[in-house]
Design a protein around this motif. Sequence first.
Motif, PDB file in Angstrom:
ATOM      1  N   CYS A   1      44.848  36.810  45.249  1.00  0.00           N
ATOM      2  CA  CYS A   1      44.446  35.335  45.232  1.00  0.00           C
ATOM      3  C   CYS A   1      45.330  34.924  46.473  1.00  0.00           C
ATOM      4  CB  CYS A   1      44.827  34.673  44.178  1.00  0.00           C
ATOM      5  SG  CYS A   1      43.925  34.671  42.533  1.00  0.00           S
ATOM      6  N   ASP A   2      44.847  33.811  47.241  1.00  0.00           N
ATOM      7  CA  ASP A   2      45.700  33.177  48.469  1.00  0.00           C
ATOM      8  C   ASP A   2      47.144  32.588  47.759  1.00  0.00           C
ATOM      9  OD1 ASP A   2      45.063  30.930  47.281  1.00  0.00           O
ATOM     10  OD2 ASP A   2      44.026  30.218  49.241  1.00  0.00           O
ATOM     11  N   ASP A   3      47.705  32.032  48.591  1.00  0.00           N
ATOM     12  CA  ASP A   3      49.069  31.612  48.340  1.00  0.00           C
ATOM     13  C   ASP A   3      48.978  30.432  47.410  1.00  0.00           C
ATOM     14  OD1 ASP A   3      50.926  33.272  49.442  1.00  0.00           O
ATOM     15  OD2 ASP A   3      51.773  31.990  51.090  1.00  0.00           O
ATOM     16  N   TYR A   4      47.781  29.868  47.071  1.00  0.00           N
ATOM     17  CA  TYR A   4      47.529  28.842  46.176  1.00  0.00           C
ATOM     18  C   TYR A   4      47.126  29.288  45.019  1.00  0.00           C
ATOM     19  CZ  TYR A   4      49.140  25.643  49.980  1.00  0.00           C
ATOM     20  OH  TYR A   4      49.851  25.113  50.939  1.00  0.00           O
TER      21      TYR A   4
ATOM     22  N   GLU B   1      42.789  43.114  31.555  1.00  0.00           N
ATOM     23  CA  GLU B   1      44.127  42.985  32.049  1.00  0.00           C
ATOM     24  C   GLU B   1      44.332  43.554  33.351  1.00  0.00           C
ATOM     25  OE1 GLU B   1      48.663  44.205  30.504  1.00  0.00           O
ATOM     26  OE2 GLU B   1      46.955  44.694  29.106  1.00  0.00           O
ATOM     27  N   VAL B   2      43.586  44.500  33.599  1.00  0.00           N
ATOM     28  CA  VAL B   2      43.798  45.243  35.000  1.00  0.00           C
ATOM     29  C   VAL B   2      43.157  44.280  35.922  1.00  0.00           C
ATOM     30  CG1 VAL B   2      42.828  47.064  36.512  1.00  0.00           C
ATOM     31  CG2 VAL B   2      43.773  47.590  34.367  1.00  0.00           C
ATOM     32  N   LEU B   3      42.066  43.692  35.889  1.00  0.00           N
ATOM     33  CA  LEU B   3      41.133  42.822  36.355  1.00  0.00           C
ATOM     34  C   LEU B   3      42.338  41.558  36.681  1.00  0.00           C
ATOM     35  CD1 LEU B   3      39.011  41.491  38.036  1.00  0.00           C
ATOM     36  CD2 LEU B   3      37.982  40.584  35.763  1.00  0.00           C
ATOM     37  N   PHE B   4      43.310  41.064  35.685  1.00  0.00           N
ATOM     38  CA  PHE B   4      43.858  40.004  35.923  1.00  0.00           C
ATOM     39  C   PHE B   4      45.013  40.170  36.980  1.00  0.00           C
ATOM     40  CE2 PHE B   4      47.723  37.412  34.385  1.00  0.00           C
ATOM     41  CZ  PHE B   4      47.114  36.224  34.812  1.00  0.00           C
ATOM     42  N   TYR B   5      45.437  41.427  36.778  1.00  0.00           N
ATOM     43  CA  TYR B   5      46.527  41.826  37.724  1.00  0.00           C
ATOM     44  C   TYR B   5      46.142  42.048  39.299  1.00  0.00           C
ATOM     45  CZ  TYR B   5      49.237  42.974  33.511  1.00  0.00           C
ATOM     46  OH  TYR B   5      50.003  42.968  32.389  1.00  0.00           O
ATOM     47  N   ARG B   6      44.883  42.568  39.258  1.00  0.00           N
ATOM     48  CA  ARG B   6      44.506  42.576  40.813  1.00  0.00           C
ATOM     49  C   ARG B   6      44.001  41.266  41.246  1.00  0.00           C
ATOM     50  NH1 ARG B   6      41.127  48.408  41.488  1.00  0.00           N
ATOM     51  NH2 ARG B   6      42.660  49.741  40.398  1.00  0.00           N
TER      52      ARG B   6
END
Length: 292
Positions: free
Chosen positions: A34-37, A24-29
């Motif tokens: 991630c870039d704007d796309y 879950e932490v990895l997903f939030y980070r």
Amino acid sequence: MPNRIIKESICTSDSIDGLTWFEEVLFYRLIVNCDDYGRFDGRPAIIKNRLFPLKESLTARAVSEAINRLVSAGMVALYEFEGKPYLYLPTWNCHQSVRAKRSKYPSPDEASQSNDADKEQHENICKQMISDDCKCSRNPIQSESNPNPIRNADAGNAPAGEEPPAADPELAKVMNLYLNRVNALPSPDCIDELKSYTKLLGADVCCKAINIALDDKKASWSYIKGILASYSRDGVRSLADVQEREARREAEKAAMEKRRSTLKPNQVVAGTFQNNKPIDTERLRNICESMG
């Protein structure tokens, strides 16, 4: 980098609830990196260093396993472009604003088109190699050399009006696996040797060797060739032979371990050789006593 939006609905999300704390932490980070796309570099080492720069004990392997779990949950998608891995978040456009005019990373659509082109190139290479093999009687493995090369060479150059020799499905099976999983542009020597091993050992045995190299994460021709050469020396010609060889080696290993476990320490020392000569145990004992 613009701020990202994380909605309170994550608290009741079944997908989020199915993750471990680290996933879950990895997903939030990922969201904030991630870039704007919604795209990012897919290499685990890069992800680790960008998302967890202060976690020195964290390994790239742990990150890779967490990414694979996010992929299984449908929260991350992986793709490749020109041989490099990338990722993107499939629901990005539902939650984030796209402000930049261009992405920092290639799009999945570009990757799909590139992969289609690579696939076509691989198929063309494979067809050409099979075609060449029908016309050529070369076989660098002398133990299985062609007993009648002139006749086969003539068959490869059929006169007009006669059907050319059919493509070898066994060779096609091996070459497709090698081109798609190991190296899309193998050297001429590699191609010739792989053809010869396919004729000698069969497609199933060659594919087994390739898959072993992939499982060992040593997908190179030199490693695969070493496996095939050992099969050739041991007389392996089928998957049944491979299984029998592996069973025999396991039995020999178990017998050796059992023998070692039954030996006493002084027996092990007495049976040890150095420079092809037995160790003088009495002299060794005197040296130990003199050292206190």
